[in-house]
Design a protein around this motif. Structure first.
Motif, PDB file in Angstrom:
ATOM      1  N   ILE A   1       0.857  -1.194   0.000  1.00 55.26           N
ATOM      2  CA  ILE A   1       0.000   0.000   0.000  1.00 55.26           C
ATOM      3  C   ILE A   1       0.888   1.238   0.000  1.00 55.26           C
ATOM      4  O   ILE A   1       1.790   1.366   0.827  1.00 55.26           O
ATOM      5  CB  ILE A   1      -0.960   0.004   1.209  1.00 55.26           C
ATOM      6  N   GLY A   2       0.660   2.100  -0.924  1.00 50.47           N
ATOM      7  CA  GLY A   2       1.475   3.327  -1.065  1.00 50.47           C
ATOM      8  C   GLY A   2       1.387   3.852  -2.480  1.00 50.47           C
ATOM      9  O   GLY A   2       0.770   4.895  -2.715  1.00 50.47           O
ATOM     10  N   PRO A   3       1.948   3.124  -3.454  1.00 55.09           N
ATOM     11  CA  PRO A   3       1.839   3.597  -4.844  1.00 55.09           C
ATOM     12  C   PRO A   3       0.391   3.484  -5.345  1.00 55.09           C
ATOM     13  O   PRO A   3      -0.380   2.661  -4.839  1.00 55.09           O
ATOM     14  CB  PRO A   3       2.736   2.619  -5.624  1.00 55.09           C
ATOM     15  N   GLY A   4       0.069   4.283  -6.337  1.00 51.48           N
ATOM     16  CA  GLY A   4      -1.277   4.210  -6.926  1.00 51.48           C
ATOM     17  C   GLY A   4      -2.306   4.975  -6.106  1.00 51.48           C
ATOM     18  O   GLY A   4      -2.004   5.514  -5.044  1.00 51.48           O
ATOM     19  N   THR A   5      -3.524   4.987  -6.617  1.00 50.00           N
ATOM     20  CA  THR A   5      -4.593   5.727  -5.942  1.00 50.00           C
ATOM     21  C   THR A   5      -5.249   4.836  -4.885  1.00 50.00           C
ATOM     22  O   THR A   5      -5.077   3.610  -4.889  1.00 50.00           O
ATOM     23  CB  THR A   5      -5.680   6.114  -6.955  1.00 50.00           C
ATOM     24  N   LYS A   6      -6.024   5.466  -4.027  1.00 56.64           N
ATOM     25  CA  LYS A   6      -6.752   4.672  -3.028  1.00 56.64           C
ATOM     26  C   LYS A   6      -7.778   3.773  -3.717  1.00 56.64           C
ATOM     27  O   LYS A   6      -8.046   2.670  -3.250  1.00 56.64           O
ATOM     28  CB  LYS A   6      -7.432   5.599  -2.022  1.00 56.64           C
ATOM     29  N   HIS A   7      -8.326   4.245  -4.802  1.00 59.76           N
ATOM     30  CA  HIS A   7      -9.277   3.431  -5.568  1.00 59.76           C
ATOM     31  C   HIS A   7      -8.613   2.113  -5.993  1.00 59.76           C
ATOM     32  O   HIS A   7      -9.203   1.031  -5.870  1.00 59.76           O
ATOM     33  CB  HIS A   7      -9.735   4.228  -6.789  1.00 59.76           C
TER      34      HIS A   7
ATOM     35  N   ARG B   1       3.402  13.645  -9.472  1.00 53.17           N
ATOM     36  CA  ARG B   1       3.507  14.652  -8.395  1.00 53.17           C
ATOM     37  C   ARG B   1       4.425  14.189  -7.277  1.00 53.17           C
ATOM     38  O   ARG B   1       5.178  14.960  -6.699  1.00 53.17           O
ATOM     39  CB  ARG B   1       2.132  14.937  -7.797  1.00 53.17           C
TER      40      ARG B   1
ATOM     41  N   THR C   1      -5.935   0.757  -4.522  1.00 50.32           N
ATOM     42  CA  THR C   1      -5.620  -0.001  -3.302  1.00 50.32           C
ATOM     43  C   THR C   1      -6.832  -0.804  -2.840  1.00 50.32           C
ATOM     44  O   THR C   1      -6.726  -1.996  -2.528  1.00 50.32           O
ATOM     45  CB  THR C   1      -5.181   0.964  -2.178  1.00 50.32           C
ATOM     46  N   ILE C   2      -7.989  -0.150  -2.798  1.00 51.03           N
ATOM     47  CA  ILE C   2      -9.203  -0.832  -2.317  1.00 51.03           C
ATOM     48  C   ILE C   2      -9.551  -1.987  -3.255  1.00 51.03           C
ATOM     49  O   ILE C   2      -9.883  -3.088  -2.810  1.00 51.03           O
ATOM     50  CB  ILE C   2     -10.386   0.165  -2.258  1.00 51.03           C
TER      51      ILE C   2
ATOM     52  N   TRP D   1      -7.104  -4.879  -2.659  1.00 52.30           N
ATOM     53  CA  TRP D   1      -7.395  -5.522  -1.367  1.00 52.30           C
ATOM     54  C   TRP D   1      -8.584  -6.483  -1.533  1.00 52.30           C
ATOM     55  O   TRP D   1      -8.523  -7.647  -1.126  1.00 52.30           O
ATOM     56  CB  TRP D   1      -7.685  -4.416  -0.345  1.00 52.30           C
TER      57      TRP D   1
ATOM     58  N   VAL E   1       4.065  -1.468   3.789  1.00 55.95           N
ATOM     59  CA  VAL E   1       4.113  -0.029   3.488  1.00 55.95           C
ATOM     60  C   VAL E   1       5.578   0.394   3.427  1.00 55.95           C
ATOM     61  O   VAL E   1       6.450  -0.322   3.906  1.00 55.95           O
ATOM     62  CB  VAL E   1       3.411   0.827   4.577  1.00 55.95           C
ATOM     63  N   ASP E   2       5.812   1.568   2.846  1.00 56.38           N
ATOM     64  CA  ASP E   2       7.164   2.101   2.991  1.00 56.38           C
ATOM     65  C   ASP E   2       7.104   3.234   3.997  1.00 56.38           C
ATOM     66  O   ASP E   2       6.107   3.948   4.092  1.00 56.38           O
ATOM     67  CB  ASP E   2       7.749   2.542   1.648  1.00 56.38           C
TER      68      ASP E   2
END
Lengths: 367, 246
Positions: free
Chosen positions: B84-90, B212, B92-93, B96, B111-112
C-alpha cells in the motif's frame, strides 16, 4: 447492500487543514446509505471515531470538526456521536502504539487520511477478523471526481472464507462550502442579492445582441441592473455589476448549491505591516460536488489590441489559478464570465470555461 | 520466506516508487509478483517489468481490475501480500478486495516508511515494512538516474537538457529548482506575472510527465519588493512550490 450486516461505527483519520473532506466523507457515508437502501433494511452508523495526530491538531481547528460532525443527522431524533482519539505522528506511526481498536461493524473512510493510515487501519481490521472479534467490516470511498461513492463489505461467506462485496452509488454531494472555506483564513460575502429575473434575462439578451456601437448602452444597463451607486469610473462600476449579476445567475441555476462573492484569502506575507491578500470574484459549489472559481471580466464591446492582451493575460492566469483550499483538484473548474465579443478570443481553450451570461446555464449543466 | 509468497504491487503515476520498492526485496523473495496497472500506467508497468527482469520470480503485469482473476489462476497455497502506497486509493481498495475474493484470506500489508528530521532529511533510512510483523523489513533500494528516466519514459538527455532538473537518488526524487532570471528586481508587474505563468506551465508539464510524488519543486529566493513579488510567492506556494525571499 440489501442483506447481511451494516456499518455501526465510522472510522476516519483527519488530514491537516482539511475539515471539509473529513466532514463530507462522514456525511456522504451516512447519506449514501440513507438514500440508496430501503430504511426498513438498514440501520445507520450512529457513532464515529476520529483519529488525529498532534501535528495535525496544531494546524487544524479540531473543535470545529468535532462540533460539526456532532451536528450530522442520523435521523430525526439522533445525531452522530463522535469520539476523538490521538494517534502517533507520521514519524512514529510504526514505532508507537497505533491506538485503533477495531470493533465489529467498523467502516473505514478512505478520505482524507494518507495511504499509510489506511494501511494501518486495514491491518488492525485483519487482525481483529483473524481473532474472531470482527464478523464484518466496511470500507467507504468517495471517488476524487466526487461523482460516485463506493462501499465495500468484508464478511465471511457461506464457506467461512472472507469475501468482499461492493456497491457503487451515484453520488449526490453533501459537501458544504463553509466546511471547504474553514481550511483557510478567508473572508467572503454569501450571495444573497436578488434581481428581477425578467430584467436579468432582458439584459442578457441585450448584451448578447449588442453591436460595437452599443457599448455605452450595455455598460449603463448593467450598472443600473445591479443598482450600483458609487463614485467610480464606469468601467469599474460595470466590473462590479457583472460580478453581482453573474453571482445571481449562478445561484439561480438548479445545479448550484451555494455561491460566495468577493472571496479574500489572507496570505502569510506582509507589506508595510499590512497582510497581503488575494481576492477572487466568485466561488460556487455545485450540488454534484464541483467547486467553481469564476472570474468576471467586463470587457465592453471593442476588442482592440490592448483589451485583447489584457483578456488573454486573464485567461492565462485563470488556467493556472490555484487557491489555498484543500479540495480534490479533479473537482475544481475554472471559469471566466465576460462580455460576448471576447468569447471568440478564447475559442479552443480546454482547461477553462469561458462564457458570457447567456451561456452560463449551459456551462453549469454538467458540473 | 521465499516459498509460495506472492506480492501485489500497484503502479501509480510516480512509477519509480514501485520500482524502488520492488528492488528492496531480496531476489526470490516472492514466487509471484503482480504489477497492477491502470490504463494510464500500462507503459510504466512495462518499463518496470523490463528493468526488474524476470529472474527468480514469476512477474506479471495486469490491469488492476483483473487481479482477482489472475490470482485465482495461480496456485492456491500462495500467501499473498499487498503493497500500500503507490497508486490511488481506488486501486488499493480494488486490489485488497481482489486478493480476498480470490483467496478467502486478507493479504499481509506492506508499506514504505521513513522517519524525517525537521529539516526533511530521513532518519535511520527508509524501509519497506510488513505491518503484521514489523521485524520483517528491508531498507529501500536506490534507483539510479538512467533507470528513473526509463521508468518515466523520458530520455536521459531530456533530464540533462532541462535547466534546474536533477535526479536525487537518496530518496528517488526528481528535483526541479526554479532559477530566477538575472535582473528580476527590475521586472514590471506584468513581466513578473508572465514569468510566473511560464514557471507554472513548466511545473505543470513536469508534474504530468514525472508524477507529483516523484517531483520536488522549489524556487530560488524571490525579491521581497515591490509588493507583487510577495503575491507571486504566495501563489507559487499554493501550488506547492516553496522558496525564500531576499
Amino acid at each position: 447492500m440489501t442483506r447481511k450486516s451494516y456499518p455501526i461505527r465510522l472510522v476516519t483519520v483527519i488530514a491537516p487543514n482539511n475539515p471539509a473532506v473529513t466532514l463530507s466523507s462522514m456525511r456522504n457515508a451516512i447519506s449514501s446509505l440513507q438514500s440508496n437502501v430501503k430504511s426498513s433494511d438498514v440501520h445507520l452508523p450512529e457513532r464515529a471515531l476520529i483519529l488525529c495526530d498532534a501535528e495535525t491538531m496544531k494546524k487544524t481547528n479540531i473543535d470545529f470538526i468535532v462540533e460539526e460532525a456532532k451536528g450530522i443527522r442520523i435521523n430525526e431524533q439522533t445525531n452522530l456521536s463522535v469520539e476523538l482519539l490521538e494517534m502517533p505522528v507520521i514519524n512514529s506511526l510504526l514505532q508507537d502504539d497505533f491506538p485503533y481498536l477495531p470493533e465489529d461493524g467498523d467502516a473505514i473512510l478512505t478520505l482524507p487520511g494518507a495511504q499509510i493510515h489506511f494501511a494501518l487501519l486495514l491491518d488492525r481490521l485483519h487482525r481483529g477478523s483473524n481473532d474472531g472479534q470482527i464478523q464484518s467490516a466496511f470500507i467507504f470511498h468517495t471517488e476524487p471526481d466526487g461523482q460516485s461513492v463506493q462501499w465495500k463489505r468484508l464478511e465471511y461467506d457461506s464457506e467461512m472464507r472472507f469475501a468482499v462485496d461492493s456497491m457503487d452509488f451515484e453520488h449526490i454531494s453533501y459537501d458544504s462550502i463553509e466546511w471547504i472555506m474553514a481550511s483557510c483564513d478567508v473572508e467572503y460575502t454569501i450571495q444573497s442579492q436578488r434581481f428581477p429575473n425578467s430584467k436579468v434575462d432582458d439584459f442578457i439578451k441585450m448584451e448578447e445582441e449588442a453591436r460595437v456601437a452599443d457599448g455605452n448602452e450595455v455598460t449603463d444597463a448593467i450598472i443600473e441592473l445591479a443598482g450600483i451607486d458609487e463614485k467610480s469610473s464606469k468601467r469599474t462600476l460595470a466590473g462590479k455589476a457583472l460580478e453581482r449579476v453573474a453571482a445571481y445567475c449562478i445561484n439561480r441555476n438548479e445545479a448550484i448549491g451555494s455561491v460566495l462573492l468577493n472571496v479574500e484569502f489572507a496570505g502569510e506575507s506582509k507589506m508595510m505591516n499590512i497582510d497581503v491578500k488575494r481576492e477572487e470574484d466568485i466561488i460556487a459549489l455545485t450540488k454534484r460536488g464541483s467547486l467553481i472559481y469564476a472570474s468576471c471580466k467586463f470587457m465592453g464591446r471593442r476588442t482592440n489590441r490592448g483589451r485583447r492582451s489584457i483578456f488573454k493575460r486573464d485567461v492565462g492566469r485563470m488556467k493556472t489559478l490555484v487557491l489555498p483550499l484543500n479540495f480534490p483538484k479533479e473537482r475544481i473548474h475554472r471559469m471566466i464570465i465576460t462580455t460576448t465579443p471576447f468569447l471568440r478570443l478564447a475559442e479552443g481553450e480546454s482547461d477553462i470555461i469561458v462564457t458570457n451570461l447567456k451561456g452560463l446555464d449551459e456551462a453549469l449543466k454538467n458540473l | 520466506m521465499g516459498d509460495r509468497e506472492g506480492m501485489v504491487i500497484p503502479v501509480g503515476m510516480s512509477p519509480v516508487q514501485t520500482l524502488r520498492l520492488l528492488r528492496s526485496f531480496p531476489l526470490n523473495h516472492f514466487e509471484h509478483t503482480v504489477l497492477a496497472v491502470s490504463k494510464e500506467t500500462v507503459h510504466h508497468g512495462s518499463e518496470i517489468a523490463y528493468l526488474m527482469g524476470y529472474e527468480g520470480t514469476d512477474l506479471r503485469q495486469v490491469r488492476f481490475e483483473r487481479v482477482e482473476e489472475l490470482i485465482g489462476r495461480l496456485p492456491s497455497d500462495v500467501r499473498w501480500n499487498l503493497m500500500i502506497g503507490p497508486g490511488t486509493k481506488h486501486m488499493t481498495i480494488g486490489l485488497w478486495a481482489a486478493v480476498i475474493n480470490a483467496t478467502g484470506v486478507p493479504p499481509r500489508i506492506w508499506v514504505d516508511h521513513r522517519r524525517r528530521s525537521k529539516s526533511g532529511n530521513a532518519i535511520e533510512g527508509e524501509f519497506v515494512v510488513c505491518l503484521q510483523d514489523q521485524s520483517n523489513r528491508y531498507e529501500i533500494a536506490r534507483v539510479e538516474e538512467v533507470e528513473a528516466c526509463a521508468t518515466h519514459g523520458i530520455g536521459i538527455g531530456e533530464l540533462h537538457g532541462t535547466d534546474g532538473l536533477t535526479w536525487r537518488p537518496t530518496d528517488s526524487k526528481f528535483v526541479y529548482k526554479i532559477e530566477v532570471p538575472p535582473g528580476i528586481k527590475g521586472m514590471t508587474r506584468q513581466m513578473a506575472r508572465e514569468w510566473e505563468d511560464e514557471v507554472i506551465t513548466k511545473v505543470d508539464g513536469l508534474r504530468r510527465s514525472l508524477g507529483r510524488h516523484a517531483l520536488e519543486v522549489a524556487h530560488e529566493p524571490l525579491p521581497s519588493s515591490p509588493l507583487y513579488w510577495l503575491k507571486v510567492k504566495e501563489r507559487l506556494k499554493d501550488l506547492g512550490i516553496r522558496g525564500g525571499s531576499k
